[in-house]
Enzyme design. Sequence first.
Site, PDB file in Angstrom:
ATOM      1  CD  GLU A  80      42.024  52.764  47.457  1.00 15.44           C
ATOM      2  OE1 GLU A  80      42.081  52.095  46.408  1.00 15.44           O
ATOM      3  OE2 GLU A  80      43.004  53.401  47.895  1.00 15.44           O
ATOM      4  CG  HIS A 131      27.335  35.614  45.361  1.00 14.00           C
ATOM      5  ND1 HIS A 131      27.582  35.229  46.655  1.00 14.00           N
ATOM      6  CD2 HIS A 131      26.039  35.294  45.107  1.00 14.00           C
ATOM      7  CE1 HIS A 131      26.485  34.680  47.173  1.00 14.00           C
ATOM      8  NE2 HIS A 131      25.535  34.711  46.254  1.00 14.00           N
ATOM      9  CE  LYS A 186      47.355  52.195  39.371  1.00 14.87           C
ATOM     10  NZ  LYS A 186      46.969  52.790  40.622  1.00 14.87           N
ATOM     11  CB  SER A 228      50.282  56.263  40.432  1.00 13.55           C
ATOM     12  OG  SER A 228      51.525  55.650  40.692  1.00 13.55           O
TER      13      SER A 228
END
Length: 496
Positions: free
Chosen positions: A300, A168, A293, A287
């Site tokens: 993804e 979880h 970043k 980024s």
Amino acid sequence: MVGDGEGGSSSGSRTASGDSDVVRRERFSGGPAREFLSSLAADERIFDADLAVDRAHVVMLAERGIVANDEAGDILTALDIVEVAGHDDLPNGEDVHAAIETAVIEEIGPVGGKMHTARSRNDEVATCIRYRLREDLLDAVEATVTLREALLDVAAEHTETVMPGFTHLQPAQPTTVAHWCCSYAQALARDTARLLDAYERVNRSPLGAAAFAGTTFDVDRERVAALLGFDGVLENAMDASATRDFLVESVSALATLSTTLSGLAEDLVVFANKGYVALSDDYSSTSSIMPQKVNPDTLELVRATAGDASAGLNGLLTTLKGLPRAYNRDLQRATPHAWEAVDAVTHATDVAAGAVATADWPEEVLEDAASEGFSTATGVADLLAAGGLPFRTAHEIVAKASESGADYDAVAAAAEEVLDDPLSTYASREAVEAALDPVENVASRDSLGGPAPEAVAAHVERAGTELAEDAAALEARREALATANAALREEVNGYA
């Protein structure tokens, strides 16, 4: 006069209407319908497959005396010319099958039309799809083998690298990088098996089924199947030309594989967010506005591929649902779902393999995180249960201890409160502190499939053996297809 007048009016109306009908017919005649029906552009994928199917069929026709040897030679020579010219040089046609036949006829005259004796485009296209799809499935199998190899290599290197495990998305129990890797390698082994199983049913020849009811010519379907490297024929002609269940099975296996990949990618995205893994720059991006970043973009996209594959499976099933026997043009819209799925999932598998193989696992960071959230609690409860307490009582003690801390003193105080007995009655301080330590906690779980270094090392060895067997099975299938292709070329050279 009234009748004549109505007739005149009616006649004038018909003239105007007739003119409109002509305009409409001119507007909608030919082009739109032909363009809508045509699959020639999309058929580039099966151009080579169609040439192989044509060659095998013509060789068989000559062997059976259905066409003369010299005619077969002319057709086979023309097919070689068409192959050199390529798909882009084909004449306009409804599909690649008709366009190739037209090109052959343009090259050698009407005798080229004998190429289509004893077959239909229905069995021809079904054969071409299977011929190409089997290669694509082997590419997908190879990609899974490569990813499994990458995972097992990382596992062998990190059998003792402890890390947090989650349920979880909450800290659950400490585990190891190797155990995590093996969990996906094992799932991918099943994905490999599903793809190989699908291959076995794809690799059957429909050729000779004709439109759906066979042919009056004395054809040898088994001979054509052998020339094309198929393992056999689909006997019933109606099923052979009409079925696309092999597409469903293949895309289903690919969708399942993509789901495995999506889970792996999600884990790595989360791990990267927490600093548990450092992805290579080759599999990340910066980024456009925030220079600090590092984004796990490739993973993804791997994660998103599951949506593409499941959509393809749903589209395929919806297209096939309720189709009557035998051939229906709807099937033309079914096949692209398979091509899109196999391309997307195979590419995603390759990318995932690269991301895994080039990632770094910061061992100190992982070990520090492994005890967060009192993740060693289950090990302590197991220890107390082994000392004679009912597991539920041990569970209560450790749960109460978690309210004040994750150390020996907290457990001892909780035991006194729950039992009115000292903790030492059931476990020594040394044993409890070992259970509280993530490294010792992991080492204690040495049952089959557990994360203990010895257990995982044994699993890696067994998984490596299974991987080698699958790699050998893949190579055997590739070699069989290459052998068949060479044999077909030799037969063709005997005529052309």
